[in-house]
Design an enzyme around this catalytic site. Structure first.
Site, PDB file in Angstrom:
ATOM      1  N   THR A  45     -23.990  26.020 -29.427  1.00 19.86           N
ATOM      2  CA  THR A  45     -23.522  25.545 -30.736  1.00 19.86           C
ATOM      3  C   THR A  45     -22.195  26.189 -31.127  1.00 19.86           C
ATOM      4  O   THR A  45     -21.370  25.570 -31.800  1.00 19.86           O
ATOM      5  CB  THR A  45     -24.614  25.851 -31.795  1.00 19.86           C
ATOM      6  OG1 THR A  45     -25.780  25.117 -31.430  1.00 19.86           O
ATOM      7  CG2 THR A  45     -24.195  25.459 -33.192  1.00 19.86           C
TER       8      THR A  45
ATOM      9  N   THR B 209     -27.963  29.630 -28.468  1.00 24.01           N
ATOM     10  CA  THR B 209     -28.965  30.609 -28.912  1.00 24.01           C
ATOM     11  C   THR B 209     -30.371  30.339 -28.367  1.00 24.01           C
ATOM     12  O   THR B 209     -31.197  31.243 -28.339  1.00 24.01           O
ATOM     13  CB  THR B 209     -29.034  30.652 -30.456  1.00 24.01           C
ATOM     14  OG1 THR B 209     -29.350  29.350 -30.932  1.00 24.01           O
ATOM     15  CG2 THR B 209     -27.734  31.138 -31.051  1.00 24.01           C
ATOM     16  N   ASP B 210     -30.630  29.095 -27.925  1.00 30.00           N
ATOM     17  CA  ASP B 210     -32.009  28.763 -27.515  1.00 30.00           C
ATOM     18  C   ASP B 210     -32.507  29.629 -26.358  1.00 30.00           C
ATOM     19  O   ASP B 210     -33.669  30.036 -26.337  1.00 30.00           O
ATOM     20  CB  ASP B 210     -32.118  27.285 -27.106  1.00 30.00           C
ATOM     21  CG  ASP B 210     -31.968  26.341 -28.292  1.00 30.00           C
ATOM     22  OD1 ASP B 210     -31.949  26.823 -29.438  1.00 30.00           O
ATOM     23  OD2 ASP B 210     -31.862  25.119 -28.068  1.00 30.00           O
TER      24      ASP B 210
ATOM     25  N   SER C 126     -27.556  25.631 -24.288  1.00 35.84           N
ATOM     26  CA  SER C 126     -28.324  26.629 -23.538  1.00 35.84           C
ATOM     27  C   SER C 126     -29.669  26.124 -22.993  1.00 35.84           C
ATOM     28  O   SER C 126     -30.185  26.718 -22.044  1.00 35.84           O
ATOM     29  CB  SER C 126     -28.467  27.931 -24.314  1.00 35.84           C
ATOM     30  OG  SER C 126     -29.420  27.834 -25.318  1.00 35.84           O
TER      31      SER C 126
END
Ligand code: ASP
Length: 323
Positions: free
Chosen positions: A12, A88-89, A55
């Site tokens: 993101t 971030t995932d 990610s």
């Protein structure tokens, strides 16, 4: 000024929101290029765009590429720190993989964003600058791979994504952050106790992760036993127990010497062999299930993937997961 090797991988932090549809997607040009001038006041930078991936598209293959790139750069050039931007995932998995596979005391810091570059309150440029500030601080040396988001500094080992959308999503349950970022400085208040290293050159093992639930039975275990499987991590119940019917699925895997590592699906505490009933931790331990000393499921999977490259003996793996 210190020299920082910056690696962008996507996420993101490098995406834009489409004003018509609201869909957040990768942009043609990485918007972090705009933050690079302010970074240039903090450090000399070597910038590389390794990937441009959300990610969920990152696999252990990309993690290994990053690990090798960093090891090579540290050997070839005099760099003082590494900063990686990442979705971030799966950020915590990449961070922990790098922590386990790179032996260095130079700071390696991962960061990301919860809001894309053109959204109100976009946190990407701020987190990026904070990550560079932490990476260039003298105290960040020798603390292993760190994750910097929302003014907090976390270890790769303990940090996890806890919220789907909040900018304060990254937390270290049970332990808390090891430092904070303030307007005037970087302040560490804890020191990680030990660092583990596994010399990984290839990742060719297949490790699955299953989560236990009330009424779970043998079927999922039987299904995965027909696949190419080298190891299994189970997020067990409570202190480390499983519903009794799972045993019919677990025993045949153990008889084939497939390592099974147990963590708890509770996000605080450590899985231990405490209960003596059918499916309880005592029985699982006696059967040869390996208990992990406090990792979450996705991190235990990363550790088993790395450890299996050099060992598959029960004793050695149990030793490895005691840390
Ligand atoms: N889905 C995005 C990713 O992990 C979320 C983010 O980057 O924050 O790439």
């Amino acid at each position: 000024m210190k020299t920082v090797y910056i690696i962008h991988t996507g996420g993101t932090i490098s995406m834009k929101e489409d004003a018509q549809t609201g869909a957040v997607k990768p942009d043609i040009q990485n918007p972090l290029r705009h933050s690079t001038p302010s970074i240039a006041n903090l450090a000399n930078v070597i910038v590389e765009e390794a990937f441009h991936l959300p990610s969920p598209h990152i696999t252990p293959k990309e993690m290994l590429i990053l690990s090798k790139k960093i090891r090579k750069k540290i050997k070839a050039e005099k760099i003082d720190a590494v900063v990686i931007t990442h979705g971030t995932d799966t950020l915590e998995e990449t961070a922990y993989f790098l922590d386990l596979t790179i032996e260095t005391d130079i700071p390696i810091v991962l960061t990301g964003a919860m809001r894309s570059s053109n959204e109100i309150g976009s946190d990407g440029p701020y987190n990026f600058i904070s990550a560079v500030r932490v990476a260039t601080s003298d105290e960040a040396k020798g603390k292993g791979v760190l994750v910097v988001m929302n003014d907090e500094i976390h270890t790769a080992k303990n940090v996890t994504k806890t919220h789907t959308s909040n900018v304060a999503t990254f937390q270290s349950p049970q332990y808390g952050p090891i430092g904070i970022v303030t307007k005037h400085g970087i302040s560490f208040h804890h020191m990680p106790t030990q660092h583990e290293f596994y010399p990984v050159e290839e990742i060719e093992k297949q490790v699955f992760l299953l989560k236990a639930y009330a009424g779970m039975d043998e079927q999922l275990f039987q299904a995965i036993s027909s696949l190419n499987i080298d190891g299994l991590v189970i997020e067990a119940l409570g202190q480390g127990n499983l519903p009794p019917r799972t045993l019919n699925g677990i025993k045949p895997l153990l008889e084939r010497n497939i390592p099974i590592v147990l963590v708890s699906r509770c996000f605080n505490g450590i899985a231990q062999d405490v209960y003596g009933y059918d499916g309880g931790g005592k029985q699982l331990k006696e059967l040869g299930v390996i208990f992990s000393n406090g990792l979450n499921g996705q991190k235990a999977r990363i550790k088993l993937l790395a450890a299996l490259q050099s060992s598959s003996s029960y004793e050695e793996l149990q030793q490895i997961f005691n840390h």
